[in-house]
Enzyme design. Structure first.
Site, PDB file in Angstrom:
ATOM      1  N   ILE A 151     -42.638  35.759 -81.753  1.00 16.05           N
ATOM      2  CA  ILE A 151     -43.605  36.742 -81.247  1.00 16.05           C
ATOM      3  C   ILE A 151     -43.210  37.220 -79.850  1.00 16.05           C
ATOM      4  CG2 ILE A 151     -46.018  37.130 -80.607  1.00 16.05           C
ATOM      5  CD1 ILE A 151     -46.766  34.993 -82.709  1.00 16.05           C
TER       6      ILE A 151
ATOM      7  N   ASN B  51     -36.631  27.659 -73.505  1.00 12.58           N
ATOM      8  CA  ASN B  51     -35.637  26.591 -73.581  1.00 12.58           C
ATOM      9  C   ASN B  51     -34.750  26.703 -74.820  1.00 12.58           C
ATOM     10  OD1 ASN B  51     -37.316  25.781 -75.647  1.00 12.58           O
ATOM     11  ND2 ASN B  51     -37.768  23.762 -74.806  1.00 12.58           N
TER      12      ASN B  51
ATOM     13  N   ALA C 162     -45.037  29.860 -75.047  1.00 11.82           N
ATOM     14  CA  ALA C 162     -44.273  28.627 -75.208  1.00 11.82           C
ATOM     15  C   ALA C 162     -45.193  27.474 -75.590  1.00 11.82           C
ATOM     16  CB  ALA C 162     -43.532  28.299 -73.911  1.00 11.82           C
TER      17      ALA C 162
ATOM     18  N   TYR D 262     -52.385  19.702 -82.930  1.00 13.55           N
ATOM     19  CA  TYR D 262     -52.005  21.059 -82.543  1.00 13.55           C
ATOM     20  C   TYR D 262     -53.241  21.920 -82.311  1.00 13.55           C
ATOM     21  CZ  TYR D 262     -50.565  25.914 -83.052  1.00 13.55           C
ATOM     22  OH  TYR D 262     -50.406  27.267 -82.857  1.00 13.55           O
TER      23      TYR D 262
ATOM     24  N   ASN E 245     -52.397  33.896 -89.674  1.00  9.55           N
ATOM     25  CA  ASN E 245     -51.057  33.648 -90.229  1.00  9.55           C
ATOM     26  C   ASN E 245     -50.127  34.820 -89.943  1.00  9.55           C
ATOM     27  OD1 ASN E 245     -53.009  31.892 -91.922  1.00  9.55           O
ATOM     28  ND2 ASN E 245     -50.981  31.029 -92.313  1.00  9.55           N
TER      29      ASN E 245
ATOM     30  N   VAL F 185     -44.986  29.959 -94.467  1.00 14.41           N
ATOM     31  CA  VAL F 185     -44.923  30.095 -95.913  1.00 14.41           C
ATOM     32  C   VAL F 185     -44.061  31.273 -96.369  1.00 14.41           C
ATOM     33  CG1 VAL F 185     -47.102  31.409 -96.011  1.00 14.41           C
ATOM     34  CG2 VAL F 185     -46.306  30.161 -98.029  1.00 14.41           C
ATOM     35  N   ILE F 186     -44.151  32.430 -95.715  1.00 14.58           N
ATOM     36  CA  ILE F 186     -43.399  33.596 -96.183  1.00 14.58           C
ATOM     37  C   ILE F 186     -41.897  33.410 -96.028  1.00 14.58           C
ATOM     38  CG2 ILE F 186     -42.959  36.055 -95.764  1.00 14.58           C
ATOM     39  CD1 ILE F 186     -45.978  36.394 -95.344  1.00 14.58           C
TER      40      ILE F 186
ATOM     41  N   ARG G  21     -50.993  18.812 -97.735  1.00 19.86           N
ATOM     42  CA  ARG G  21     -50.544  18.160 -96.512  1.00 19.86           C
ATOM     43  C   ARG G  21     -51.743  17.828 -95.623  1.00 19.86           C
ATOM     44  NH1 ARG G  21     -45.977  22.228 -94.329  1.00 19.86           N
ATOM     45  NH2 ARG G  21     -47.767  23.616 -94.530  1.00 19.86           N
TER      46      ARG G  21
END
Length: 310
Positions: free
Chosen positions: A15, A34, A77, A144, A173, A188-189, A269
């Site tokens: 992005i 980085n 970041a 996260y 997404n 996923v894509i 998951r």
């Protein structure tokens, strides 16, 4: 936006590079990256005279020096993977929260006009009050998501305590060219496209009936710029405002690539949510409209980009 001094953390990433490419012709851009996931080749002109590139981690530099004279900051970041955050929550907290607080402190000390923060729909967790409004209480199901929610609170507190202007953009997404297809935690894509191009079975976790709200990376880059130019302090969902199941998504990718390969289904998951859709009314606050009718057009554009780099 013209003649501004702009800092983009993670500016070589998926992005961040799109934002940099949109702004660099008429502004001075400093990128801190980085190169853990970003690539210099994502920039249209890595040797542009308006570009200063700092190839370091945020935690290893003197932010007060690098923010001197900066007007606006786009903060992208971060550790961006839910699975990695579950494996290593300590690193997630340090990379996402501690570095953000240090950056906010440097913004205040250097009189930065505004910071635009890349947050995530992960802060909502598995909230069933769809479409999700920014006023919903955060309920993250992963470290996260918790780290992004924590950063949003710090942004608000720095606005209240020091007058630092901010907008936090909750991405749903995101997809588009330059998305990392090689990561074991690829979105996923790119995962679907890359596996099919290698004549392998893509993986779908769960039954595939989970839904997502996709948004094109070009719209996300525009959202960052619009948010920076706006007077709005607060949180904005960045999404198309509609739902598509993973099975439906795979059907479009399969048809576009003209393949008969069927996906392989694995167990759900930990940390993944079942359904996601954004309320996008707050887009008005940053004077942005996202045309979700272009979803398939943008998806095909993305698929063709992956085919070209194969």
């Amino acid at each position: 936006m013209k003649n501004k001094n702009i800092l983009i953390t993670g500016g070589l990433g998926f992005i961040g590079s799109h934002i940099a490419n949109k702004l660099i012709e008429e502004n001075n851009i400093t990128i801190i990256d980085n190169l853990s996931t970003g690539k210099i080749t994502y920039l249209n002109n890595p040797n542009h005279e308006n570009l200063t590139l700092i190839k370091k981690n945020l935690k290893s530099i003197d932010l007060n020096d690098d923010l001197r004279g900066i007007d606006y900051v786009f903060h992208l970041a971060a550790m961006v993977s839910v699975p990695i955050s579950i494996e290593d929550p300590i690193s997630c907290n340090f990379e996402n929260v501690s570095t953000t607080v240090n950056l906010l402190d440097a913004c205040v000390k250097n009189d930065v006009e505004k910071i635009v923060f890349s947050s995530s729909a992960a802060v909502y967790g598995d909230n069933r009050n769809i479409p999700l409004k920014e006023t919903e209480l955060p309920s993250p199901t992963s470290p996260y998501g918790a780290s992004k929610a924590c950063c949003e609170l710090y942004l608000k507190s720095f606005h209240e305590s020091y007058g630092l202007n901010y907008t936090a953009l909750r991405y749903f997404n995101v997809f588009g060219p330059k998305q990392d297809k090689n990561s074991p935690y690829a979105a996923v894509i790119p995962n679907f496209v890359n596996m099919i191009l290698e004549n392998k079975q893509p993986v779908i976790y769960g039954d595939g009936e989970q839904t997502r709200d996709f948004v094109y990376v070009g719209d996300v880059a525009n959202a960052n710029i619009k948010a920076c130019e706006s007077d709005f302090n607060g949180i904005v969902n960045i999404a198309g405002g509609s739902q598509i199941s993973i099975n439906q998504l795979y059907g479009i990718v399969k048809k576009t690539l003209r393949t008969d390969i069927e996906p392989k289904y694995l167990p759900e998951r930990i940390g993944d949510i079942k359904h996601s859709q954004a309320d996008i009314c707050n887009l008005d606050y940053i004077n942005l409209k996202i045309d979700n009718d272009k979803f398939q057009e943008n998806l095909i554009k993305t698929i063709n980009w992956f085919k070209q780099i194969k």
